[in-house]
Design an enzyme around this catalytic site. Structure first.
Site, mmCIF file in Angstrom:
data_model
loop_
_atom_site.group_PDB
_atom_site.id
_atom_site.type_symbol
_atom_site.label_atom_id
_atom_site.label_comp_id
_atom_site.label_asym_id
_atom_site.label_seq_id
_atom_site.Cartn_x
_atom_site.Cartn_y
_atom_site.Cartn_z
ATOM 1 N N CYS A 122 0.819 -1.229 0.000
ATOM 2 C CA CYS A 122 0.000 0.000 0.000
ATOM 3 C C CYS A 122 0.847 1.271 0.000
ATOM 4 O O CYS A 122 0.355 2.344 -0.357
ATOM 5 C CB CYS A 122 -0.946 -0.003 1.193
ATOM 6 S SG CYS A 122 -2.141 -1.332 1.112
ATOM 7 N N HIS B 157 -3.449 7.720 1.717
ATOM 8 C CA HIS B 157 -3.831 6.357 1.332
ATOM 9 C C HIS B 157 -5.247 6.112 1.836
ATOM 10 O O HIS B 157 -5.584 6.483 2.966
ATOM 11 C CB HIS B 157 -2.845 5.371 1.971
ATOM 12 C CG HIS B 157 -3.208 3.937 1.754
ATOM 13 N ND1 HIS B 157 -3.581 3.447 0.528
ATOM 14 C CD2 HIS B 157 -3.265 2.888 2.621
ATOM 15 C CE1 HIS B 157 -3.839 2.155 0.647
ATOM 16 N NE2 HIS B 157 -3.670 1.797 1.899
ATOM 17 N N ASN C 131 -9.849 0.081 -0.415
ATOM 18 C CA ASN C 131 -8.386 0.136 -0.374
ATOM 19 C C ASN C 131 -7.836 -0.484 -1.664
ATOM 20 O O ASN C 131 -7.919 -1.691 -1.860
ATOM 21 C CB ASN C 131 -7.885 -0.629 0.855
ATOM 22 C CG ASN C 131 -6.377 -0.583 1.009
ATOM 23 O OD1 ASN C 131 -5.665 -0.167 0.087
ATOM 24 N ND2 ASN C 131 -5.891 -1.012 2.155
HETATM 25 O O1 UT7 Z 1 -3.657 -0.548 3.474
HETATM 26 C C1 UT7 Z 1 -3.006 -1.368 4.371
HETATM 27 C C2 UT7 Z 1 -3.240 -0.894 5.699
HETATM 28 N N1 UT7 Z 1 -4.414 -1.516 6.252
HETATM 29 C C3 UT7 Z 1 -5.143 -0.836 7.075
HETATM 30 O O2 UT7 Z 1 -4.882 0.308 7.320
HETATM 31 C C4 UT7 Z 1 -6.250 -1.558 7.802
HETATM 32 C C5 UT7 Z 1 -6.237 -1.163 9.232
HETATM 33 N N2 UT7 Z 1 -7.278 -1.788 10.008
HETATM 34 C C6 UT7 Z 1 -8.586 -1.491 9.848
HETATM 35 O O3 UT7 Z 1 -8.960 -0.734 8.984
HETATM 36 C C7 UT7 Z 1 -9.562 -2.086 10.837
HETATM 37 O O4 UT7 Z 1 -8.850 -2.715 11.889
HETATM 38 C C8 UT7 Z 1 -10.550 -3.120 10.203
HETATM 39 C C9 UT7 Z 1 -11.546 -2.372 9.330
HETATM 40 C C10 UT7 Z 1 -9.777 -4.129 9.385
HETATM 41 C C11 UT7 Z 1 -11.322 -3.832 11.289
HETATM 42 O O5 UT7 Z 1 -12.001 -2.894 12.120
HETATM 43 P P1 UT7 Z 1 -11.883 -3.025 13.719
HETATM 44 O O6 UT7 Z 1 -12.740 -1.960 14.263
HETATM 45 O O7 UT7 Z 1 -10.430 -3.025 14.060
HETATM 46 O O8 UT7 Z 1 -12.596 -4.413 13.969
HETATM 47 P P2 UT7 Z 1 -11.986 -5.747 14.618
HETATM 48 O O9 UT7 Z 1 -10.999 -6.371 13.717
HETATM 49 O O10 UT7 Z 1 -11.562 -5.414 16.005
HETATM 50 O O11 UT7 Z 1 -13.276 -6.654 14.656
HETATM 51 C C12 UT7 Z 1 -14.423 -6.296 15.430
HETATM 52 C C13 UT7 Z 1 -15.490 -7.347 15.245
HETATM 53 C C14 UT7 Z 1 -14.994 -8.773 15.437
HETATM 54 O O12 UT7 Z 1 -15.987 -9.482 16.131
HETATM 55 P P3 UT7 Z 1 -15.827 -9.774 17.701
HETATM 56 O O13 UT7 Z 1 -14.546 -10.557 17.829
HETATM 57 O O14 UT7 Z 1 -15.746 -8.425 18.341
HETATM 58 O O15 UT7 Z 1 -17.075 -10.533 18.021
HETATM 59 C C15 UT7 Z 1 -14.903 -9.307 14.022
HETATM 60 O O16 UT7 Z 1 -15.083 -10.695 13.948
HETATM 61 O O17 UT7 Z 1 -16.028 -7.286 13.928
HETATM 62 C C16 UT7 Z 1 -16.028 -8.592 13.337
HETATM 63 N N3 UT7 Z 1 -15.828 -8.451 11.899
HETATM 64 C C17 UT7 Z 1 -16.846 -8.280 11.023
HETATM 65 N N4 UT7 Z 1 -18.176 -8.211 11.185
HETATM 66 C C18 UT7 Z 1 -18.928 -8.006 10.089
HETATM 67 C C19 UT7 Z 1 -14.650 -8.445 11.216
HETATM 68 N N5 UT7 Z 1 -14.891 -8.257 9.913
HETATM 69 C C20 UT7 Z 1 -16.240 -8.155 9.763
HETATM 70 C C21 UT7 Z 1 -17.071 -7.948 8.654
HETATM 71 N N6 UT7 Z 1 -18.396 -7.876 8.863
HETATM 72 N N7 UT7 Z 1 -16.606 -7.791 7.415
#
Ligand code: UT7
Length: 319
Positions: free
Chosen positions: A108, A242, A272
């Site tokens: 990225c 980005h 992204n």
């Molecule tokens: O370009 C490269 C750089 N990449 C980035 O900058 C990405 C950086 N990270 C992010 O953007 C975020 O961390 C994400 C969007 C990937 C995830 O958001 P988050 O607020 O950090 O969520 P999380 O990973 O902590 O997950 C929260 C909950 C989990 O459930 P539990 O364990 O709390 O019950 C996940 O299983 O959301 C669940 N979850 C989803 N639910 C519905 C994860 N993906 C999904 C989904 N739909 N697609």
């Protein structure tokens, strides 16, 4: 930076469409990422095809012809083939007979890396006109059963033309800073490769960990380039970040104390697109009339490696 162009594949994949085959929903994706839809290349649409369309538009925008191009640098993580470089395929498709061409792989952060390399080459006399492209068919790397990654990415390409400027009026690339830290390579990676599995693999990410690093590291990188250029955040006309997550973009906006009117946000429609994300956002900024010649642009990106960096660019050309 005298011209910009972009291309997005025709197919729009909405959050609702995704929720039909993976356990997710529009509300979760919008709230956590700001993404509403993304573009998806067809199976016979290659990264080089997207790159060529973006490049042709950038050439027109800069008013140069393909034979003027001395150097093509293509940032991509999704090359057409293991080799040759996708940049040489683009060179052949464009008929860039006077250019040398190669790929840059910094996921990225690829566009900021490619811009920095192009600037270094031009400053050392390796060419007067360069085409710097970010192009990805990132959806081809996704595991469509993994909801934690497959909702986040999209396909597209963006390109800029760089020309040497002897006017001394402060146009072009003013400062760059690149970083990487391989200790964090396992928080965002692909589980396949030529010398490991012999397969392409799929994207794996510990999103929360990447998120934590992103804001802190991007803010430090931006501080550093501002210091190098002897400027402050109040000098920035446009933050062109980005486009991975609207929450990361908003946090950077806050750190730099910039109003909404100074930040380009395209993540809702593009998702992204890895190395293509900054030049796609740049193209949106220029074609929508927001970014004008003489504006100071602040670019920043972070991704797999971890690799990250920032650039300050005075867009356009002197009158
Ligand atoms: O370009 C490269 C750089 N990449 C980035 O900058 C990405 C950086 N990270 C992010 O953007 C975020 O961390 C994400 C969007 C990937 C995830 O958001 P988050 O607020 O950090 O969520 P999380 O990973 O902590 O997950 C929260 C909950 C989990 O459930 P539990 O364990 O709390 O019950 C996940 O299983 O959301 C669940 N979850 C989803 N639910 C519905 C994860 N993906 C999904 C989904 N739909 N697609």
């Amino acid at each position: 930076m005298t011209g910009v162009g972009a291309y997005l594949p025709e197919k729009i994949l909405t959050n609702d469409e995704l929720s039909q085959f993976v356990d997710t929903d529009d509300n979760w994706i919008r709230q956590r990422t700001g993404i509403v839809s993304r573009r998806k290349a067809s199976s016979d649409e290659l990264t080089s095809d997207l790159a060529v369309k973006a490049a042709n538009q950038a050439l027109r925008s800069a008013g140069v012809t393909i034979t003027d191009i001395d150097c093509i640098i293509l940032a991509t993580t999704t090359p057409d083939y293991t080799f040759p470089s996708t940049a040489t395929i683009v060179q052949q498709k464009l008929g860039a007979e006077n250019a040398f061409a190669f790929d840059v792989q910094a996921v990225c952060a690829g566009f900021v890396y490619a811009l920095t390399v192009a600037n270094g080459l031009m400053c050392s006399g390796q060419g007067k006109t360069a085409l710097v492209i970010g192009a990805e068919t990132f959806t081809k790397l996704l595991d469509w059963k993994d909801r934690s990654t497959c909702v986040l990415f999209g396909d597209g390409a963006g390109a800029v033309v760089l020309q040497t400027d002897n006017s001394n009026k402060g146009f072009g690339i003013l400062a760059n800073k690149l970083y990487s830290d391989g200790r964090y390579r396992d928080i965002l990676y692909v589980d396949g490769g030529v010398s490991t599995t012999g397969t392409v693999g799929h994207v794996k990410m510990k999103g929360r960990d990447v998120f934590k690093h992103a804001v802190e590291k991007l803010a430090d990188a931006m501080d550093e380039v501002l210091k190098l250029a002897k400027l402050t955040s109040s000098d920035i006309d446009w933050l062109v970040p980005h486009q991975a997550n609207i929450r990361i973009i908003n946090a950077m906006q806050k750190k730099l104390n910039l109003p909404d009117e100074k930040v380009i946000k395209t993540v809702s429609a593009h998702a992204n697109t890895s190395a293509a994300s900054i030049p796609l956002a740049l193209n949106y900024g220029v074609t929508s009339g927001k970014i004008k010649s003489g504006h100071l642009l602040a670019l920043e990106a972070i991704g797999g490696g971890l690799s990250w960096g920032a650039s300050l660019v005075r867009y356009g050309r002197p009158d």
